[in-house]
Each structure stands twice: as C-alpha cells, then as structure tokens.
Design an enzyme around this catalytic site. Structure first.
Site, PDB file in Angstrom:
ATOM      1  N   CYS A  53      13.912   9.868  -0.997  1.00  0.00           N
ATOM      2  CA  CYS A  53      14.762   8.981  -0.188  1.00  0.00           C
ATOM      3  C   CYS A  53      16.254   9.293  -0.333  1.00  0.00           C
ATOM      4  O   CYS A  53      17.055   8.861   0.489  1.00  0.00           O
ATOM      5  CB  CYS A  53      14.521   7.520  -0.556  1.00  0.00           C
ATOM      6  SG  CYS A  53      12.965   6.906   0.057  1.00  0.00           S
TER       7      CYS A  53
HETATM    8  N1  COA Z   1      -0.150  -9.011   3.453  1.00  0.00           N
HETATM    9  C1  COA Z   1      -0.303 -10.202   2.812  1.00  0.00           C
HETATM   10  N2  COA Z   1      -0.133 -10.352   1.513  1.00  0.00           N
HETATM   11  C2  COA Z   1       0.178  -9.276   0.784  1.00  0.00           C
HETATM   12  C3  COA Z   1       0.338  -8.001   1.372  1.00  0.00           C
HETATM   13  C4  COA Z   1       0.154  -7.902   2.758  1.00  0.00           C
HETATM   14  N3  COA Z   1       0.290  -6.735   3.402  1.00  0.00           N
HETATM   15  N4  COA Z   1       0.662  -7.120   0.410  1.00  0.00           N
HETATM   16  C5  COA Z   1       0.696  -7.794  -0.739  1.00  0.00           C
HETATM   17  N5  COA Z   1       0.395  -9.100  -0.530  1.00  0.00           N
HETATM   18  C6  COA Z   1       0.322 -10.170  -1.524  1.00  0.00           C
HETATM   19  C7  COA Z   1      -0.108  -9.658  -2.870  1.00  0.00           C
HETATM   20  O1  COA Z   1      -1.502  -9.622  -2.945  1.00  0.00           O
HETATM   21  C8  COA Z   1       0.519 -10.650  -3.812  1.00  0.00           C
HETATM   22  O2  COA Z   1      -0.301 -11.789  -3.869  1.00  0.00           O
HETATM   23  P1  COA Z   1      -0.433 -12.645  -5.230  1.00  0.00           P
HETATM   24  O3  COA Z   1       0.936 -13.159  -5.514  1.00  0.00           O
HETATM   25  O4  COA Z   1      -1.411 -13.698  -4.840  1.00  0.00           O
HETATM   26  O5  COA Z   1      -0.912 -11.653  -6.239  1.00  0.00           O
HETATM   27  C9  COA Z   1       1.811 -11.064  -3.115  1.00  0.00           C
HETATM   28  O6  COA Z   1       1.629 -10.734  -1.724  1.00  0.00           O
HETATM   29  C10 COA Z   1       3.031 -10.359  -3.633  1.00  0.00           C
HETATM   30  O7  COA Z   1       2.765  -8.938  -3.638  1.00  0.00           O
HETATM   31  P2  COA Z   1       3.787  -7.899  -4.146  1.00  0.00           P
HETATM   32  O8  COA Z   1       3.272  -6.515  -3.928  1.00  0.00           O
HETATM   33  O9  COA Z   1       4.215  -8.239  -5.516  1.00  0.00           O
HETATM   34  O10 COA Z   1       4.969  -8.154  -3.082  1.00  0.00           O
HETATM   35  P3  COA Z   1       6.526  -7.997  -3.227  1.00  0.00           P
HETATM   36  O11 COA Z   1       7.142  -9.311  -2.963  1.00  0.00           O
HETATM   37  O12 COA Z   1       6.929  -7.256  -4.451  1.00  0.00           O
HETATM   38  O13 COA Z   1       6.882  -7.058  -1.977  1.00  0.00           O
HETATM   39  C11 COA Z   1       7.338  -4.732  -1.488  1.00  0.00           C
HETATM   40  C12 COA Z   1       6.291  -5.772  -1.855  1.00  0.00           C
HETATM   41  C13 COA Z   1       6.701  -3.371  -1.522  1.00  0.00           C
HETATM   42  C14 COA Z   1       7.839  -5.037  -0.095  1.00  0.00           C
HETATM   43  C15 COA Z   1       8.521  -4.816  -2.483  1.00  0.00           C
HETATM   44  O14 COA Z   1       8.035  -4.787  -3.812  1.00  0.00           O
HETATM   45  C16 COA Z   1       9.508  -3.688  -2.337  1.00  0.00           C
HETATM   46  O15 COA Z   1      10.012  -3.417  -1.275  1.00  0.00           O
HETATM   47  N6  COA Z   1       9.884  -3.038  -3.437  1.00  0.00           N
HETATM   48  C17 COA Z   1      10.835  -1.932  -3.418  1.00  0.00           C
HETATM   49  C18 COA Z   1      10.172  -0.803  -2.749  1.00  0.00           C
HETATM   50  C19 COA Z   1      11.052   0.339  -2.494  1.00  0.00           C
HETATM   51  O16 COA Z   1      12.215   0.283  -2.241  1.00  0.00           O
HETATM   52  N7  COA Z   1      10.453   1.477  -2.549  1.00  0.00           N
HETATM   53  C20 COA Z   1      11.121   2.669  -2.257  1.00  0.00           C
HETATM   54  C21 COA Z   1      10.242   3.467  -1.415  1.00  0.00           C
HETATM   55  S1  COA Z   1      11.033   4.899  -1.055  1.00  0.00           S
END
Ligand code: COA
Length: 388
Positions: free
Chosen positions: A162
């Site tokens: 990235c």
């Molecule tokens: N639809 C519905 N629910 C979902 C889901 C989806 N697609 N994906 C995950 N969930 C649920 C999970 O099961 C979890 O449920 P629980 O609390 O009952 O266990 C809850 O939502 C939270 O999941 P989590 O993965 O911890 O979500 P988050 O709030 O951390 O958001 C990202 C996920 C990926 C959007 C976030 O962590 C993020 O953007 N992180 C930085 C990523 C980044 O910059 N990466 C760089 C890539 S180059």
C-alpha cells in the site's frame, strides 16, 4: 556561473487517474456472498448438524459501511466477482504481444497525467511502476508501459504494498535530484480484486481496482502556470509485520502439487491471497503513522496550521479519522482530509494519490498538504507538497 543546486529539486507536475467502468455496491457484493454462504451451508448441512463444521455467517452491507466507510468499489470485472460459482474476476491472460491489463491501466493513467502537465512522452526519461501486485516476474511492467508510451530511457518495477506510491515518489525525487533523470512517471496500477478472497467475510469488501500516475520533474523545467507542487520533503519507513500478508509467489510451485500444499496449509487458496489481522493492523499502524507525520512536520518546521490538507491512504475511514485527530489535535473537517474510499474502497498504493487527484484544485499557491501512505510491511510514507 555556478549552477543553482536547488534547480534540480523535484516537483510533482501532475497526477493522472484511470477508473474502471464497472462498479459493485456493498448490497450487490453482499447478495452474492450470502448466496454463496447459503449454498455452502446446504452442501455441508450434515457436518454442521454433526458439529464437525461451523455454519458460515451472512455478511451485511450496513456492517461494511460502519466498519470501513466503504459503499462501493470500481472493478475490472464485475460479472466474475459476483458469479457465486466463481467469486473472482475473469481477466483472461493476453497474448505476449498484446498490451497486458496492468500496463493498459497504467498507460491510461500516465496519459492523463501527461495531458494535465502539458507534456508528451518525449519529455519523460523513465517509468517506475510501484504497486502491490505485479502481473508477472519479467519483463518489468514498467518497461512495457515505457514502450507503449514511447518513452526513451528506462523503467523498473517496485513493490512496497500500500505504500508503493510514496516510496516510488521518494525514489523519483532522489533520482531527479541526483541527475539520473529529468522527468519520471511513477505509476500505480492496482487490480486488488484479483488478490482478494471474496469468500472471506472479514475482508471480501475491502478492495477495488484503479490506476494512478504521478509525473515528477525537475523544478526548473516545470511549466509555469500549470500548478506544479514543490516536494518539501519525503520520508519512508518500514517495520516487519505478518499482520497483512500474501504468500503468492513463484516458490509456491516448488512446494509440490496443490494437494501436497493443501496437506500443510488449512486453505491453500486463501493462503495465496490477501489476508490480515484487521484489528491489530489498526492498533499498530495508527500510532506509527501519526508519530511519523508529526516528526516529519517538526523536521520541516511546519506547524499544524500550516498543513491545509491530508491526502491519506484510503483503507478505513475510522483509521483515517483517528490519524487526522492525532496529528491535528482535533477532528478534521471533511475538506481537510478528503475521503474517496466510499466510492473506490481500498485501492492499495493508489488511494492517497486519488485523494490528491480529486481534491487539490482549491488550494492556493504557497499552501501545503501531506500525501501519506501506510500498509503491509508494515510500511509508511509521508510527502509534504506545497503548491507553486
Ligand atoms: N458482515 C457482518 N459482520 C461482520 C463482517 C461482515 N462482512 N465481518 C466481520 N463481521 C463481524 C465479526 O464477526 C465480529 O463479530 P463479533 O464481534 O460478534 O465477533 C464483528 O463484526 C467485528 O469484526 P472485526 O473483524 O473485528 O471488525 P472491525 O471493526 O475490526 O473492522 C476492518 C474490520 C477490516 C474493517 C478493520 O479492522 C480495518 O479496516 N482494519 C485496518 C485494515 C487495514 O487498513 N488494512 C490495510 C490493508 S492494506
């Protein structure tokens, strides 16, 4: 007469953008994902009933928007991604003598940048392709783009995930300052949907496809009146982490058959695509990037009020809000930290360049903004720009 050493100082002359014609909304993506979940759960009903398999859960469009800020993404092949039996883009391999798809996107972005700068290929010495995933090992995609544009000189590919755009910019600035070239195109073609696992609920919504280009040239050669940007300083940083990882690579062929690989890896297909520990990325990268921005500002003698715009990497809206807040000491106004990931999703290295491309015209001469990337590696880059 002694030549002015500042004459070679590089400027960002213009940026270019290629946006695919197709896009997928969260609702469309979730509908396809949920249809696949239903098929999978039905096919594994026996194991689920016996307790040997966990049922898969539906995805949700409101969750995606709340967790990431993403509403839709541009893609190179919508039909292949949404096809429940496939769930990956269909981008057939082209003949060796045809322009490849990554180069085609890059060429379009370069032509846009050249037109905006009032330049032609004859004014350019070099092409650097800087992106997350390259189509092949060699010849370099940059050399193919160089040939398609008709640039005399040289090209090479580089990959810092990235952060590729800011690292590419740093390289271009250094090469121009040192006399290796007078004008360089830094190109970021990103087909992120081809390394995304569309069957992974945690990440199937994250990425989109796009290409950006930046024309960097000697300051004393830049066209007056075209709105070039002085590059006040560029900084890059890396720190090893496995929290964003993709194990695709040529050595996988030496692992033996796919079945042998499968015996060692829980899901070999997933292992060869993007995966991340999203929460840990969030926690690690936000403080790392905020500290880097503040340190670089101090080094350049810039105060918070001197920086009018933050063109941040576009991975997650909450992450960007937090970084802006840590840097500014308050919430950013929407125009201070423009968001493009709502329409484009995460486009890896291209994200901050799209934010710049779409949101810089209103800045006046002398005003300063920050181009900032962060991502796998971990890697981060900060480039301060001042409008001429
Ligand atoms: N639809 C519905 N629910 C979902 C889901 C989806 N697609 N994906 C995950 N969930 C649920 C999970 O099961 C979890 O449920 P629980 O609390 O009952 O266990 C809850 O939502 C939270 O999941 P989590 O993965 O911890 O979500 P988050 O709030 O951390 O958001 C990202 C996920 C990926 C959007 C976030 O962590 C993020 O953007 N992180 C930085 C990523 C980044 O910059 N990466 C760089 C890539 S180059």
């Amino acid at each position: 007469m002694t030549p002015d050493p500042s004459a070679r100082r590089a400027v960002l002359a213009a940026t270019g953008l290629f946006t695919p014609s197709e896009s997928i909304s969260n609702e469309e993506l979730v509908e396809s994902f949920n249809a696949w979940v239903d098929v999978w759960n039905e096919a594994h009903a026996g194991e689920i009933a016996a307790g040997t398999a966990e049922p898969k859960a539906h995805s949700s469009a409101p969750f995606i928007e709340k967790a990431s800020g993403i509403k839709s993404r541009f893609v190179m092949d919508k039909a292949g991604i949404l096809d429940v039996d496939r769930m990956r883009p269909r981008l057939p391999r082209r003949a060796d003598d045809e322009l490849n798809v990554l180069a085609e996107m890059g060429v379009a972005a370069c032509r846009d940048a050249l037109a905006r700068a009032g330049r032609t290929a004859a004014d350019v010495d070099a092409v650097i392709v800087a992106c997350s995933n390259l189509q092949r090992a060699y010849p370099a995609v940059a050399v193919e783009i160089q040939d398609a544009l008709g640039v005399e000189g040289w090209g090479f590919d580089m990959n810092v995930a990235c952060s590729s755009a800011t690292f590419g910019l740093q390289v271009a600035v250094d090469m121009i300052s040192n006399g290796s070239a007078d004008a360089i195109l830094v190109v970021n073609p990103e087909i992120c949907t081809a390394h995304l696992n569309f069957r992974d609920r945690d990440s199937h919504f994250i990425f989109g496809d796009v290409a950006t280009a930046m024309l960097v040239e000697r300051g004393d050669r830049a066209h007056a009146g075209r709105g070039a940007w002085d590059i006040l300083g560029a900084r890059i940083q890396t720190r090893f982490s496995n929290n964003i990882r993709n194990n695709a690579g040529f050595l996988n062929r030496t692992e033996g058959t796919f079945a042998e690989l499968a015996a060692r890896t829980a899901d070999p297909e997933t292992d060869l695509l993007f995966r991340q520990e999203g929460r840990r990325v969030f926690k690690d990268v936000v403080p790392m990037v905020a500290k880097m921005i503040v340190g670089h500002m101090e080094e350049l003698g810039l105060g918070v009020d001197d920086v009018r715009r933050l063109w941040l990497h576009q991975a997650n809206l909450n992450m960007n809000r937090l970084i802006a807040n840590k840097v500014l000491g308050r919430d950013a106004e929407p125009e201070e930290a423009p968001v493009i990931l709502d329409r484009y999703a995460n486009t890896s290295s291209a994200g901050s360049v799209i934010a710049f491309h779409r949101h810089h015209e209103d800045l006046a001469a002398g005003q300063v903004g920050l181009l900032c990337s962060f991502g796998a590696g971990y890697s981060a880059g900060t480039v301060f720009l001042r409008r001429r």
